[in-house]
Design an enzyme around this catalytic site. Sequence first.
Site, mmCIF file in Angstrom:
data_model
loop_
_atom_site.group_PDB
_atom_site.id
_atom_site.type_symbol
_atom_site.label_atom_id
_atom_site.label_comp_id
_atom_site.label_asym_id
_atom_site.label_seq_id
_atom_site.Cartn_x
_atom_site.Cartn_y
_atom_site.Cartn_z
ATOM 1 N N GLU A 1 -22.709 9.350 -3.233
ATOM 2 C CA GLU A 1 -23.522 9.800 -2.103
ATOM 3 C C GLU A 1 -22.681 10.420 -0.996
ATOM 4 O O GLU A 1 -23.055 11.446 -0.408
ATOM 5 C CB GLU A 1 -24.338 8.635 -1.527
ATOM 6 N N HIS B 1 -32.465 -2.359 -0.105
ATOM 7 C CA HIS B 1 -33.020 -1.024 -0.301
ATOM 8 C C HIS B 1 -34.115 -0.695 0.723
ATOM 9 O O HIS B 1 -34.803 0.321 0.565
ATOM 10 C CB HIS B 1 -33.597 -0.888 -1.715
ATOM 11 N N HIS C 1 4.362 10.937 13.727
ATOM 12 C CA HIS C 1 3.029 11.427 13.360
ATOM 13 C C HIS C 1 2.190 11.806 14.575
ATOM 14 O O HIS C 1 1.689 12.930 14.654
ATOM 15 C CB HIS C 1 2.284 10.372 12.540
ATOM 16 N N HIS D 1 0.106 15.873 17.631
ATOM 17 C CA HIS D 1 0.568 15.349 16.347
ATOM 18 C C HIS D 1 1.595 16.320 15.767
ATOM 19 O O HIS D 1 1.241 17.260 15.043
ATOM 20 C CB HIS D 1 -0.604 15.199 15.371
#
Length: 725
Positions: free
Chosen positions: A459, A523, A301, A63
């Site tokens: 989270e 859940h 890139h 890269h």
Amino acid sequence: MMPGINGAANGSTAYGEVAADKIIKDEHKPSAPSQTNEEDMQLVLQNFRLLIADLCQQFGMGHPGGAIGMAAIGVALWKYAMRYASHQPNWFNRDRFVLSNGHTCLFQYTNLYLSGYKAMTWEQLLSYHSERPDSLCPGHPEIEHEGIELTTGPLGQGIANAVGLAIATKHLAATFNRPGYDVVDNHTWVTVGDACMQEGVGCEAFSYAGHLKLGNLTCIYDNNQISCDGSVDLTNTEDVNKKMEACGWEIIDIEDGNNDVAAIVAALERGHEKGRQKPLFINVRTIIGMGSAVAGKAVSHGAPLGADNVAAMKKAWGWDTEKTFHIPDKVKKFYADIPHRGDQHVKKWNELVAAYSKEHPELAQTFKARMAGKLPDNWQSMIPSSFPSDATPTRKSNNLVMAKMLAEIPTFMVGTADLTPSVNLTHSGYEIFNPPDLKPESGAQGSYKGRYIHYGIREHAMAAIANGIAAYAPRTIIPITSSFFMFYLYAAPAVRMGALQRLKVIHVATHDSIGAGEDGPTHQPVELAALYRAMPHMQYIRPGDSEEVAGAWKTMIENEDGPSMISVSRHALPQLTGLTNREGVEKGAYVLREDKGAAVTLIGVGAELSFAVQVADALAKTGTKARVVSFPSHTLFRAQPLSYQRHVLRRNENMAAVVIEPYVALGWERYADAGINMSSFGHSLPGKFIYKHFGFDHDSMVNKVQGFLQGWRNGDVGRGEYVEL
């Protein structure tokens, strides 16, 4: 105003009064970039870019574009701004650098070589994308190598890691620094690209860093407006500066990020200012693949530029087109003073710590123990030897086990994703980690000394930030995260990165069963244990009562091979006093109840461990003897000798094994012949009804086991033909 550096609108900063040759104040820093003439600076920048081009061309992989475009940023960081010691790379108070845009890894490897890191030899630099398995130049930076603070690659992780590093510095500084003795005052630098700016975990981390007022954190945005698919405006047209300002960051614009090293250094020096109240965001405009035929294009890139293109670059800059990997003497001299300068940083800091030790001997002794990653010798005695016999959710057992340790051992830093009442990891008098001047409308005022982190509903960033805290220095801080088990699917990419790096992080997952009930299938994590049981270097433990929770915590604290996760229940569980034992948990599985004449082994796990005991009792009444095994951890059990595994399961004696766990069966085929498992997602029902709905009631389980045993005796089931009951 210094050329190329501007304050963005709406209150961000400009440097009209600061001359480039006045911004260096530390006696061990080099002269300012303005004292290197423009021709020599261009030589350094061109050399860097051509090294990148040659390295990618060598094996036809790599890269090049981003690394080439960031040349001036690299010079500003490694030559001028960062305080580090290339010959003593583990110096405790070094500045930390994280390459969040990890695909530009050659940017970091080349700077490590040029600045004198001993492990990054010339041969090692040339090993990029070679066949050498011992290469220190993998396709993305990896934590095991000198000068690499964290493994990066998945975009956005690095910025969140950097927030963790900055939190660690803030906390240790607040805890140990005293007037005249800033024994912890390092800075965290992180580079990001256009992609990191879009990733969700990065956005979570930016928001939280601004809230925390992490003035010891500087983010350098390589703004080349290119991603893999093309120009960034194909997918993203937001005003990045306004977004970052809204998140609480100070903004500086660099217009010519390709050449204006002095402007970049002036901006970076702002990060070193004492008493900063905001993290610093430096928006540096660059050109990806600068100087090449594909400059400014996405194709630069992720693919080599091509031999003809590289030769044309050299010719245009007046370099010998026949020479590859050439470093002129002037460039070598430019970087030559860096190792000595670093050694002087360490010497000066050691002298400071020596004086600190005389002035504050007890505090210094604690500080040195923390640097060495030592826990108190008596930590195990803080775990209770017994527990109440009443039915108890294992999420509450966590507190029974750990409250004293969390209160008395400052190594532990607990965090939660907005679930303090659910995870039960507070202790008497706990203090929140927050800016000391923040006065929330509800909740206590905190400080940077605090060891309880309210991450908010973030989270993914929580786990990635915890990785950064853990990586600051081994075991100096042991971060603990907590949330519902289901939401460790949100956090999973960062948890995996922690496992990949073998970072000591403890994750506490609650509501881990369909027994959570009415919260419903969103859940109820029936499939998630399979992921964490399969994850290398991840110690996943599912204890069945308070005694097993004690064993789990002891094992997790002792684990030095990577992160751990304890999986616990919301609902109350019978305490199997006299049957469970913490020593057995350390081995992953153990015999809970033995019977030499048994016809079957029943394997119980976690919140449903008592089910196996109940089924064994019921089978005994019908004349079928059953032994019971508790199996809290696949990872720990796999680590045991084969002789022990045979002792526990007795499958080598042609004894059938049936596991009872309301998760998908995947993974149990290795240890059992049949299982009462889930083959669907859960359901929204009160907890006392949901087990029966899915066939985990007493009578159903007994009938299923009896039916399986009949088929086993008749030879209808062969070894290895796992039967889902």
